[in-house]
Write an enzyme that holds these catalytic residues in place. Structure first.
Site, PDB file in Angstrom:
ATOM      1  N   SER A  60       0.676  -1.443  -0.391  1.00 19.03           N
ATOM      2  CA  SER A  60      -0.240  -0.254   0.040  1.00 19.03           C
ATOM      3  C   SER A  60       0.563   1.577   0.103  1.00 19.03           C
ATOM      4  O   SER A  60       0.745   2.363  -0.054  1.00 19.03           O
ATOM      5  CB  SER A  60      -0.806   0.165   1.149  1.00 19.03           C
ATOM      6  N   LYS A  63       0.323   3.672  -2.633  1.00 20.84           N
ATOM      7  CA  LYS A  63      -0.774   4.506  -3.121  1.00 20.84           C
ATOM      8  C   LYS A  63      -0.327   6.067  -2.342  1.00 20.84           C
ATOM      9  O   LYS A  63      -0.950   7.140  -2.377  1.00 20.84           O
ATOM     10  CB  LYS A  63      -2.106   4.291  -1.019  1.00 20.84           C
ATOM     11  N   SER A 115      -5.357   4.130   4.526  1.00 19.79           N
ATOM     12  CA  SER A 115      -5.108   2.641   3.518  1.00 19.79           C
ATOM     13  C   SER A 115      -6.484   2.188   2.772  1.00 19.79           C
ATOM     14  O   SER A 115      -6.275   1.227   2.672  1.00 19.79           O
ATOM     15  CB  SER A 115      -4.697   2.108   3.949  1.00 19.79           C
TER      16      SER A 115
END
Length: 386
Positions: A60, A63, A115
């Site tokens: 993640s 992102k 997240s």
């Protein structure tokens, strides 16, 4: 195309001797991560690395790129109505449901704090028109930042063949993202109030990044985890005007890794401010009221103590009149210890009106320009600009 018109002008840094005997440099940290790096955002210098250029899944922390593109979109205040396609995605979530309304800014909070894979998916479709089109923008941005060993396949970081980066590239990305004030503010928030739903109502999102509360000076950036990637973390911290970025990929003990890495980085980091001021760079003009115009470039930046810095000037070989003050006609590249530091625009100090010239005068001017260009090509024919 801009032509390189001079060799590296060597600007040897002259600085006062400073007694740093009161600062004790720590030993290099021992970290659990498969890949790790400590990167100085002020100078672009790598202070510590462990297998930092090997391609790995980054979960993640992906992102960071999705959030940066959202922050740069100019559409943070836009409201999105969430569809089933946007909300229906596996993994961590900010809790979006089909029919909810939420702003792009709210989705950035959902990506960086919670997240949320649903937030990343929604941003991708809302801003890109489709996930595929948005991912193409992610890869374009990565290329523009010099992330040579990175390729994105999705906006959230879910495991997928061909989705990878390196610790070094993720540090470069984080440094760029932190230049965006909205991104920097959001990723440094331990919690935030965001309104969304159908109708929207108040929610409190908590940041997964524990370093914000456990490390003095921590300012971000993003956590990540998948079974394939392991624990991933990109962090940033600031002390005494120095901003450090730490990255670990596949790190069982990432919180302690980052505390040790940042401590080490700060123990060896001392920077000084420098300035670039270039004036009177002459550029020939075709068909103008003057035969040349002058260009200039200005910049303030930081370099590591003890480092020398250099610059190189590039500009168009000539201009066609008219030209206006402030027109960008090239750029200056600044380097420190052979690493690229920054690019500064070269702009005209004043303008030049168009004038009427005879055919004979025009031919003479073009001939002089061709001689000038031939001279530069001859001088630089053996120079490798790669």
């Amino acid at each position: 195309m801009f032509q390189k018109i001079a060799s590296f002008f060597l600007a040897v840094a002259v600085f006062a001797a400073t007694d740093f005997s009161c600062f004790a440099a720590l030993s290099e940290p021992t970290v659990s991560a498969e890949s790790a790096i400590v990167f100085c955002a002020n100078t672009g210098e790598v202070l510590y690395e462990k297998d930092a250029y090997t391609k790995r899944a980054m979960a993640s922390t992906t992102k960071i790129m999705s959030a940066l593109l959202a922050c740069e979109s100019g559409r943070l205040a836009d409201t999105v109505t969430v569809t089933q396609q946007m909300a229906q995605i596996e993994g961590t979530s900010m809790g979006l449901l089909a029919g909810d309304t939420v702003t792009i800014r709210g989705l950035v909070y959902g990506m960086l704090l919670s997240s949320g894979n649903d937030a990343a998916n929604t941003v991708a479709i809302a801003l890109g028109g489709s996930v595929k089109a948005f991912v193409a923008k992610m890869n374009e941005k990565a290329e523009s930042l010099g992330m040579k060993n990175t390729h994105f396949m999705n906006p959230s970081g879910l495991t997928e063949d061909g989705h990878y980066s390196t610790a070094y590239d993720m540090a470069v990305l984080a440094a760029a993202a932190l230049q965006n004030e909205v991104f920097a503010s959001i990723c440094s928030s331990e919690e935030a109030v965001v309104y969304y739903g159908n109708p929207p109502y108040r929610r409190v999102l908590t940041n997964h990044n524990r370093l914000l509360s456990m490390y003095d000076g921590a300012t971000g950036v993003k956590t990540g985890y998948t079974k394939a990637a392991g624990r991933c973390l990109v962090s940033s911290a600031q002390r005494d005007g120095i901003t450090l970025i730490a990255v670990t990929l596949c790190a069982p003990d990432d919180w302690n890794d980052h505390a040790a890495m940042l401590d080490y980085g700060f123990s060896i980091s001392r920077t000084r401010s420098e300035s670039l001021s270039l004036n009177n760079i002459a550029i020939p003009v075709v068909g103008g009221s003057a035969s040349t115009v002058l260009a200039e470039a200005q910049a303030d930046f930081y370099v590591t103590d003890g480092a020398e810095w250099q610059y190189a000037v590039y500009h168009t070989p000539f201009l066609y009149a008219p030209a206006s003050a402030g027109d960008v006609v090239g750029f200056v590249e600044i380097y420190t210890n052979e690493r690229h530091l920054m690019r500064v625009p070269l702009y005209l100090s004043y303008g030049c009106e168009r004038s009427v010239v005879t055919a004979e005068e025009d031919t003479s001017l073009i001939a002089r320009l061709l001689e000038w260009i031939k001279e530069k090509i001859f001088f630089w024919k053996d120079y490798d600009e790669s």
